[in-house]
Scaffold this active site. Sequence first.
Site, PDB file in Angstrom:
ATOM      1  N   ASN A   1       0.862  -1.179   0.000  1.00  0.00           N
ATOM      2  CA  ASN A   1       0.000   0.000   0.000  1.00  0.00           C
ATOM      3  C   ASN A   1       0.901   1.232   0.000  1.00  0.00           C
ATOM      4  OD1 ASN A   1      -1.845   2.032   0.475  1.00  0.00           O
ATOM      5  ND2 ASN A   1      -2.293   1.426   2.590  1.00  0.00           N
ATOM      6  N   TRP A   2       1.016   1.840  -1.150  1.00  0.00           N
ATOM      7  CA  TRP A   2       1.899   3.008  -1.273  1.00  0.00           C
ATOM      8  C   TRP A   2       1.324   4.252  -0.612  1.00  0.00           C
ATOM      9  CZ3 TRP A   2       4.736   3.696  -6.655  1.00  0.00           C
ATOM     10  CH2 TRP A   2       5.833   2.815  -6.688  1.00  0.00           C
ATOM     11  N   LYS A   3       0.041   4.221  -0.260  1.00  0.00           N
ATOM     12  CA  LYS A   3      -0.623   5.413   0.274  1.00  0.00           C
ATOM     13  C   LYS A   3      -0.405   6.587  -0.716  1.00  0.00           C
ATOM     14  CE  LYS A   3      -0.087   3.432   4.793  1.00  0.00           C
ATOM     15  NZ  LYS A   3      -0.210   3.596   6.224  1.00  0.00           N
TER      16      LYS A   3
ATOM     17  N   HIS B   1      -9.646   1.502   4.595  1.00  0.00           N
ATOM     18  CA  HIS B   1      -8.403   1.656   5.358  1.00  0.00           C
ATOM     19  C   HIS B   1      -8.665   2.626   6.516  1.00  0.00           C
ATOM     20  CE1 HIS B   1      -4.334   2.802   6.424  1.00  0.00           C
ATOM     21  NE2 HIS B   1      -3.933   1.691   5.825  1.00  0.00           N
TER      22      HIS B   1
ATOM     23  N   GLU C   1      -7.066   5.021   7.621  1.00  0.00           N
ATOM     24  CA  GLU C   1      -6.806   6.433   7.310  1.00  0.00           C
ATOM     25  C   GLU C   1      -8.003   7.054   6.594  1.00  0.00           C
ATOM     26  OE1 GLU C   1      -3.064   5.752   5.369  1.00  0.00           O
ATOM     27  OE2 GLU C   1      -2.160   5.266   7.303  1.00  0.00           O
TER      28      GLU C   1
ATOM     29  N   GLU D   1      -5.859  -4.761  10.570  1.00  0.00           N
ATOM     30  CA  GLU D   1      -4.813  -3.765  10.792  1.00  0.00           C
ATOM     31  C   GLU D   1      -5.139  -2.981  12.065  1.00  0.00           C
ATOM     32  OE1 GLU D   1      -2.508  -2.562   7.026  1.00  0.00           O
ATOM     33  OE2 GLU D   1      -4.275  -1.317   7.139  1.00  0.00           O
TER      34      GLU D   1
ATOM     35  N   GLY E   1       2.177   2.252  10.915  1.00  0.00           N
ATOM     36  CA  GLY E   1       3.165   3.325  10.794  1.00  0.00           C
ATOM     37  C   GLY E   1       3.863   3.682  12.093  1.00  0.00           C
TER      38      GLY E   1
ATOM     39  N   SER F   1       3.058  -2.061  10.522  1.00  0.00           N
ATOM     40  CA  SER F   1       4.503  -2.078  10.816  1.00  0.00           C
ATOM     41  C   SER F   1       5.178  -3.384  10.400  1.00  0.00           C
ATOM     42  CB  SER F   1       4.747  -1.782  12.296  1.00  0.00           C
ATOM     43  OG  SER F   1       4.370  -0.451  12.597  1.00  0.00           O
TER      44      SER F   1
ATOM     45  N   GLY G   1       2.618  -1.262   4.338  1.00  0.00           N
ATOM     46  CA  GLY G   1       2.612   0.146   3.972  1.00  0.00           C
ATOM     47  C   GLY G   1       4.014   0.641   3.659  1.00  0.00           C
ATOM     48  N   GLY G   2       4.659   1.255   4.641  1.00  0.00           N
ATOM     49  CA  GLY G   2       5.967   1.893   4.452  1.00  0.00           C
ATOM     50  C   GLY G   2       6.993   1.004   3.768  1.00  0.00           C
TER      51      GLY G   2
HETATM   52  P1  PGA Z   1       2.606   0.333   7.687  1.00  0.00           P
HETATM   53  O1  PGA Z   1       1.157   0.629   7.063  1.00  0.00           O
HETATM   54  O2  PGA Z   1       3.081  -0.993   7.131  1.00  0.00           O
HETATM   55  O3  PGA Z   1       3.446   1.484   7.252  1.00  0.00           O
HETATM   56  O4  PGA Z   1       2.419   0.259   9.173  1.00  0.00           O
HETATM   57  C1  PGA Z   1       0.244  -0.416   6.846  1.00  0.00           C
HETATM   58  C2  PGA Z   1      -1.018   0.134   6.257  1.00  0.00           C
HETATM   59  O5  PGA Z   1      -1.422   1.252   6.604  1.00  0.00           O
HETATM   60  O6  PGA Z   1      -1.657  -0.509   5.411  1.00  0.00           O
END
Ligand code: PGA
Length: 266
Positions: A10-12, A93, A95, A164, A170, A209, A230-231
Amino acid sequence: MTAAKLVVGNWKMNGSLVRVRAFADVVARDWPGCESVLCVPHPLLPAAQMAFGATPLRWGAQDCSAEDDGAFTGEVSARMIGELGARYVIIGHSERRLAHAETDGQIASKAQRALAAGLTPIVCVGENAEERDGEQTAMVLRRQLVQLVRALGRDLACVVIAYEPVWAIGTGAAAEPGLIERTHGFIADMLVFHAGPSASAVRILYGGSVNPRNAGVFLSCSRVAGLLVGGASLAPTDFMQICKAAAQCSDNAASVDGNTPIGQAS
Ligand code: PGA
């Protein structure tokens, strides 16, 4: 559960045309052979189609509209995403739940639209730190999933769920494998309780994470069908390492302490 593990990046709101092409170069050189998807921002979908079309890496989006078409300025429909060769879309998600006040009803409608467009929805659920500390995880997950189950019926089997915990996203503080195993067990039981035995086919990913150092631990949990990253999906070498761990774990999943229930499935 010993099926092939799925890794979703997930590049966001990160990335660029140049980054998509650079990612594709690494994929073409060093493919580990696991089922994996990169979910990019909508404007990068055509570039992803061009760059990943000849590779085994699939691509997807990070959201779709709850509507088919019409006067919804700024929205992107599931059909448009499908026309760009995407096969997956992340929905709900945390966010988006937080920053865009998305409701469980809207998320269920988005999942319906995605399925109708031939996409696999990856529906995110998870409790925040306050809910965790108040021992409300089971209640929160039930609330987040019940409308989805009702809206999709038998189609639920075609959905991927991503557990999640919001406090793990994050932060560098990933959930413990035992907790993940128990929570995945709760979600699986709840889906079968409400939707019937076909819901046992639903794949449940862990996200929060995940990085190349801890991915193998999560992937070795028998109830973890894969990871939402994500990251660590931004750097192609990190993502490839996680995909390699998934390819290795696909056939030898082992159970990690999943005996203490977090709540009743009903
Ligand atoms: P993260 O994000 O791996 O950076 O914690 C995961 C996500 O939000 O899907």
